[in-house]
Write a protein that holds these residues in place. Structure first.
Motif, PDB file in Angstrom:
ATOM      1  N   ALA A   1      37.895  60.979  50.832  1.00 46.41           N
ATOM      2  CA  ALA A   1      39.074  60.393  50.184  1.00 46.41           C
ATOM      3  C   ALA A   1      38.810  58.942  49.804  1.00 46.41           C
ATOM      4  CB  ALA A   1      40.283  60.491  51.108  1.00 46.41           C
ATOM      5  N   SER A   2      38.169  58.204  50.695  1.00 40.81           N
ATOM      6  CA  SER A   2      37.889  56.800  50.416  1.00 40.81           C
ATOM      7  C   SER A   2      36.874  56.632  49.288  1.00 40.81           C
ATOM      8  CB  SER A   2      37.370  56.114  51.679  1.00 40.81           C
ATOM      9  OG  SER A   2      38.385  56.049  52.642  1.00 40.81           O
ATOM     10  N   LEU A   3      35.861  57.482  49.284  1.00 41.79           N
ATOM     11  CA  LEU A   3      34.853  57.398  48.225  1.00 41.79           C
ATOM     12  C   LEU A   3      35.445  57.736  46.856  1.00 41.79           C
ATOM     13  CD1 LEU A   3      31.738  58.946  50.011  1.00 41.79           C
ATOM     14  CD2 LEU A   3      32.154  56.542  49.445  1.00 41.79           C
ATOM     15  N   LEU A   4      36.332  58.733  46.832  1.00 50.12           N
ATOM     16  CA  LEU A   4      36.997  59.067  45.571  1.00 50.12           C
ATOM     17  C   LEU A   4      37.885  57.913  45.110  1.00 50.12           C
ATOM     18  CD1 LEU A   4      37.987  62.817  46.009  1.00 50.12           C
ATOM     19  CD2 LEU A   4      36.473  61.855  44.269  1.00 50.12           C
ATOM     20  N   GLY A   5      38.594  57.311  46.055  1.00 48.23           N
ATOM     21  CA  GLY A   5      39.419  56.163  45.710  1.00 48.23           C
ATOM     22  C   GLY A   5      38.579  55.014  45.188  1.00 48.23           C
ATOM     23  N   LEU A   6      37.430  54.776  45.822  1.00 48.67           N
ATOM     24  CA  LEU A   6      36.536  53.722  45.371  1.00 48.67           C
ATOM     25  C   LEU A   6      35.989  54.027  43.978  1.00 48.67           C
ATOM     26  CD1 LEU A   6      35.058  51.102  45.990  1.00 48.67           C
ATOM     27  CD2 LEU A   6      33.258  52.444  47.086  1.00 48.67           C
ATOM     28  N   ALA A   7      35.691  55.307  43.721  1.00 50.34           N
ATOM     29  CA  ALA A   7      35.219  55.692  42.391  1.00 50.34           C
ATOM     30  C   ALA A   7      36.281  55.384  41.340  1.00 50.34           C
ATOM     31  CB  ALA A   7      34.860  57.179  42.370  1.00 50.34           C
ATOM     32  N   GLY A   8      37.536  55.629  41.702  1.00 48.83           N
ATOM     33  CA  GLY A   8      38.622  55.298  40.786  1.00 48.83           C
ATOM     34  C   GLY A   8      38.685  53.815  40.495  1.00 48.83           C
ATOM     35  N   VAL A   9      38.455  52.994  41.525  1.00 45.07           N
ATOM     36  CA  VAL A   9      38.453  51.542  41.342  1.00 45.07           C
ATOM     37  C   VAL A   9      37.314  51.117  40.413  1.00 45.07           C
ATOM     38  CG1 VAL A   9      38.117  49.343  42.528  1.00 45.07           C
ATOM     39  CG2 VAL A   9      39.564  51.097  43.548  1.00 45.07           C
ATOM     40  N   VAL A  10      36.129  51.713  40.593  1.00 42.23           N
ATOM     41  CA  VAL A  10      34.979  51.376  39.740  1.00 42.23           C
ATOM     42  C   VAL A  10      35.287  51.677  38.271  1.00 42.23           C
ATOM     43  CG1 VAL A  10      32.590  51.979  39.195  1.00 42.23           C
ATOM     44  CG2 VAL A  10      33.281  51.645  41.574  1.00 42.23           C
ATOM     45  N   VAL A  11      35.921  52.831  38.038  1.00 39.97           N
ATOM     46  CA  VAL A  11      36.300  53.197  36.665  1.00 39.97           C
ATOM     47  C   VAL A  11      37.257  52.155  36.090  1.00 39.97           C
ATOM     48  CG1 VAL A  11      37.540  54.902  35.266  1.00 39.97           C
ATOM     49  CG2 VAL A  11      35.895  55.661  36.988  1.00 39.97           C
ATOM     50  N   ILE A  12      38.216  51.739  36.894  1.00 49.92           N
ATOM     51  CA  ILE A  12      39.205  50.745  36.437  1.00 49.92           C
ATOM     52  C   ILE A  12      38.532  49.414  36.122  1.00 49.92           C
ATOM     53  CG2 ILE A  12      41.203  49.378  37.157  1.00 49.92           C
ATOM     54  CD1 ILE A  12      41.924  51.909  38.911  1.00 49.92           C
ATOM     55  N   LEU A  13      37.662  48.968  37.039  1.00 50.20           N
ATOM     56  CA  LEU A  13      37.002  47.680  36.839  1.00 50.20           C
ATOM     57  C   LEU A  13      36.073  47.710  35.628  1.00 50.20           C
ATOM     58  CD1 LEU A  13      36.190  46.567  40.494  1.00 50.20           C
ATOM     59  CD2 LEU A  13      37.986  45.731  38.972  1.00 50.20           C
ATOM     60  N   PHE A  14      35.463  48.861  35.371  1.00 53.28           N
ATOM     61  CA  PHE A  14      34.614  48.992  34.185  1.00 53.28           C
ATOM     62  C   PHE A  14      35.449  48.756  32.925  1.00 53.28           C
ATOM     63  CE2 PHE A  14      32.782  51.560  30.741  1.00 53.28           C
ATOM     64  CZ  PHE A  14      31.511  51.006  30.675  1.00 53.28           C
ATOM     65  N   GLY A  15      36.639  49.340  32.919  1.00 52.72           N
ATOM     66  CA  GLY A  15      37.523  49.134  31.772  1.00 52.72           C
ATOM     67  C   GLY A  15      38.013  47.701  31.681  1.00 52.72           C
ATOM     68  N   GLN A  16      38.342  47.091  32.843  1.00 55.43           N
ATOM     69  CA  GLN A  16      38.836  45.717  32.847  1.00 55.43           C
ATOM     70  C   GLN A  16      37.757  44.729  32.435  1.00 55.43           C
ATOM     71  OE1 GLN A  16      41.794  44.533  33.206  1.00 55.43           O
ATOM     72  NE2 GLN A  16      42.907  46.353  33.882  1.00 55.43           N
ATOM     73  N   ALA A  17      36.474  45.057  32.740  1.00 57.63           N
ATOM     74  CA  ALA A  17      35.367  44.156  32.400  1.00 57.63           C
ATOM     75  C   ALA A  17      35.203  43.996  30.894  1.00 57.63           C
ATOM     76  CB  ALA A  17      34.068  44.677  33.005  1.00 57.63           C
ATOM     77  N   ARG A  18      35.729  44.937  30.145  1.00 53.43           N
ATOM     78  CA  ARG A  18      35.607  44.884  28.688  1.00 53.43           C
ATOM     79  C   ARG A  18      36.670  43.973  28.057  1.00 53.43           C
ATOM     80  NH1 ARG A  18      34.895  51.061  26.807  1.00 53.43           N
ATOM     81  NH2 ARG A  18      34.124  50.023  24.922  1.00 53.43           N
ATOM     82  N   ALA A  19      37.614  43.532  28.880  1.00 52.46           N
ATOM     83  CA  ALA A  19      38.662  42.640  28.364  1.00 52.46           C
ATOM     84  C   ALA A  19      38.287  41.185  28.645  1.00 52.46           C
ATOM     85  CB  ALA A  19      39.997  42.974  29.019  1.00 52.46           C
ATOM     86  N   GLU A  20      38.634  40.282  27.753  1.00 51.82           N
ATOM     87  CA  GLU A  20      38.350  38.857  27.908  1.00 51.82           C
ATOM     88  C   GLU A  20      39.552  38.201  28.583  1.00 51.82           C
ATOM     89  OE1 GLU A  20      36.091  35.711  28.043  1.00 51.82           O
ATOM     90  OE2 GLU A  20      35.387  37.502  26.996  1.00 51.82           O
ATOM     91  N   LEU A  21      39.378  37.825  29.861  1.00 48.34           N
ATOM     92  CA  LEU A  21      40.513  37.315  30.624  1.00 48.34           C
ATOM     93  C   LEU A  21      40.428  35.817  30.916  1.00 48.34           C
ATOM     94  CD1 LEU A  21      40.942  40.263  33.150  1.00 48.34           C
ATOM     95  CD2 LEU A  21      42.256  39.814  31.072  1.00 48.34           C
ATOM     96  N   GLY A  22      39.277  35.199  30.758  1.00 46.77           N
ATOM     97  CA  GLY A  22      39.158  33.758  30.926  1.00 46.77           C
ATOM     98  C   GLY A  22      38.822  33.323  32.342  1.00 46.77           C
ATOM     99  N   PRO A  23      38.481  32.006  32.533  1.00 47.94           N
ATOM    100  CA  PRO A  23      38.040  31.490  33.837  1.00 47.94           C
ATOM    101  C   PRO A  23      39.110  31.542  34.915  1.00 47.94           C
ATOM    102  CG  PRO A  23      38.360  29.700  32.261  1.00 47.94           C
ATOM    103  CD  PRO A  23      38.441  30.978  31.500  1.00 47.94           C
ATOM    104  N   GLU A  24      40.388  31.348  34.560  1.00 49.09           N
ATOM    105  CA  GLU A  24      41.451  31.409  35.563  1.00 49.09           C
ATOM    106  C   GLU A  24      41.542  32.794  36.185  1.00 49.09           C
ATOM    107  OE1 GLU A  24      43.776  29.096  36.973  1.00 49.09           O
ATOM    108  OE2 GLU A  24      42.111  27.891  36.248  1.00 49.09           O
ATOM    109  N   ALA A  25      41.338  33.817  35.364  1.00 57.23           N
ATOM    110  CA  ALA A  25      41.370  35.184  35.881  1.00 57.23           C
ATOM    111  C   ALA A  25      40.204  35.422  36.838  1.00 57.23           C
ATOM    112  CB  ALA A  25      41.325  36.187  34.739  1.00 57.23           C
ATOM    113  N   LEU A  26      39.047  34.783  36.560  1.00 58.28           N
ATOM    114  CA  LEU A  26      37.899  34.915  37.447  1.00 58.28           C
ATOM    115  C   LEU A  26      38.194  34.292  38.808  1.00 58.28           C
ATOM    116  CD1 LEU A  26      34.954  35.787  37.836  1.00 58.28           C
ATOM    117  CD2 LEU A  26      34.262  33.558  36.924  1.00 58.28           C
ATOM    118  N   LYS A  27      38.819  33.115  38.807  1.00 62.90           N
ATOM    119  CA  LYS A  27      39.212  32.477  40.070  1.00 62.90           C
ATOM    120  C   LYS A  27      40.236  33.335  40.809  1.00 62.90           C
ATOM    121  CE  LYS A  27      38.579  27.773  38.268  1.00 62.90           C
ATOM    122  NZ  LYS A  27      39.298  26.513  37.906  1.00 62.90           N
ATOM    123  N   GLY A  28      41.179  33.881  40.055  1.00 62.55           N
ATOM    124  CA  GLY A  28      42.190  34.741  40.664  1.00 62.55           C
ATOM    125  C   GLY A  28      41.570  35.984  41.275  1.00 62.55           C
TER     126      GLY A  28
END
Length: 300
Positions: A131-158
């Motif tokens: 269950a945890s590995l599947l949940g982590l896989a879901g997070v990786v998919v989400i972060l891959f999509g979020q990495a394609r968006a330009e959020l700026g330095p403040e978002a990096l600090k956040g």
């Protein structure tokens, strides 16, 4: 139920934990709005102060006993950890989309599974790991999509602040399980709010500012939601092991995506939806786990 090896499902505590995460996620949305207008410190100071007053009233009306040494020690430890964790999280939440913030925070249940084995002696089952590995896989998919968006330095600090907060929250999940063994839900909710409020008051002479009148309905609403979620989670963690309930944290992403879209006009991308599907599936797998009857019983 007899102690002759019979098992009781965790459906009820799992459902209560899911409800607790839903209530907590609603509070996150209210707190993000407050953090944007008041700052992370003042939004937390006044929310915890309101929660302490609410909890104190309930505590006194029910004529509850003052906690013993073991319970008070747990309240102090978890309250201190939660104070640092909350400041980092809501400071970061004001700088990144809600869905991304919750996705980053999902490292907490993964770490918590193994802390539960180390600190509480819980045996990690294959189903819980899956269950945890599947949940982590879901997070990786989400972060891959979020990495394609330009959020700026403040978002990096956040994002960095949220990752540190999530690491502390992993310990907090284990502390919540240990705390629930020695205290009831009302006691847990009251002392958490009171201790966090006292911690925030240390910096009040330098950072505190009285909120405008228009902000008080949101502050009171956040306090009520926080108090309710603390009670729900304390009840659930008193009846099931941390490894079985930790995956419910993943459901918070669905709420975060919903509130981010509805309240803050934050778009929900296809990768986000795909990751959410994996997370929900992970929760369904965890919900089918069963545990001994003695974990399912206990006084409120």
């Amino acid at each position: 139920m007899a102690a002759g090896g019979q098992q009781r499902g965790i459906a009820i505590p799992f459902t209560i934990a899911l409800a607790g995460i839903g209530v907590f996620s609603t509070m996150d949305a209210v707190m993000k709005e407050l953090a944007l207008s008041l700052g992370a410190y003042n939004s937390l100071l006044w929310r915890t102060a309101a929660g302490a007053l609410l909890g104190g009233a309930v505590f006194l009306l029910r004529r509850m006993r003052w906690p013993g040494r073991a319970a008070l020690r747990m309240h102090l430890i978890r309250g201190g950890v939660s104070t640092v964790m909350a400041v980092l999280f809501f400071w970061g939440l004001a700088r990144v989309p809600m869905a991304q913030a919750i996705a980053l925070a999902f490292i907490a249940p993964i770490v918590a599974l193994y802390l539960a084995a180390l600190w509480l002696g819980e045996k990690i089952t294959r189903r819980a790991i899956l269950a945890s590995l599947l949940g982590l896989a879901g997070v990786v998919v989400i972060l891959f999509g979020q990495a394609r968006a330009e959020l700026g330095p403040e978002a990096l600090k956040g994002s960095a602040a949220i990752l540190v907060s999530a690491t502390l929250y992993a310990a907090n999940i284990i502390l919540m399980r240990a705390q629930a063994r020695v205290a009831g839900p009302v006691e847990v909710a009251f002392f958490m709010s009171a201790i966090m409020s006292l911690c925030f008051l240390v910096a009040a002479p330098f950072l505190a500012a009285v909120p405008p009148l228009a902000a008080w309905p949101a502050i009171v609403a956040a306090a009520l939601l926080a108090f309710a979620s603390l009670m729900l989670l304390a009840w659930a963690y008193a009846r099931a092991e941390a490894q079985h309930l930790a995956p419910t944290e993943y459901s918070g992403f669905v709420w975060a995506a919903f509130y981010g879209w509805i309240v803050f006009s934050e778009p929900v991308r296809p990768f986000t939806l795909g990751g959410a599907a994996l997370i929900v599936f992970a929760c369904l797998i965890a919900a089918r786990t069963r545990l001994p009857a003695d974990h399912a019983e206990g006084a409120i």
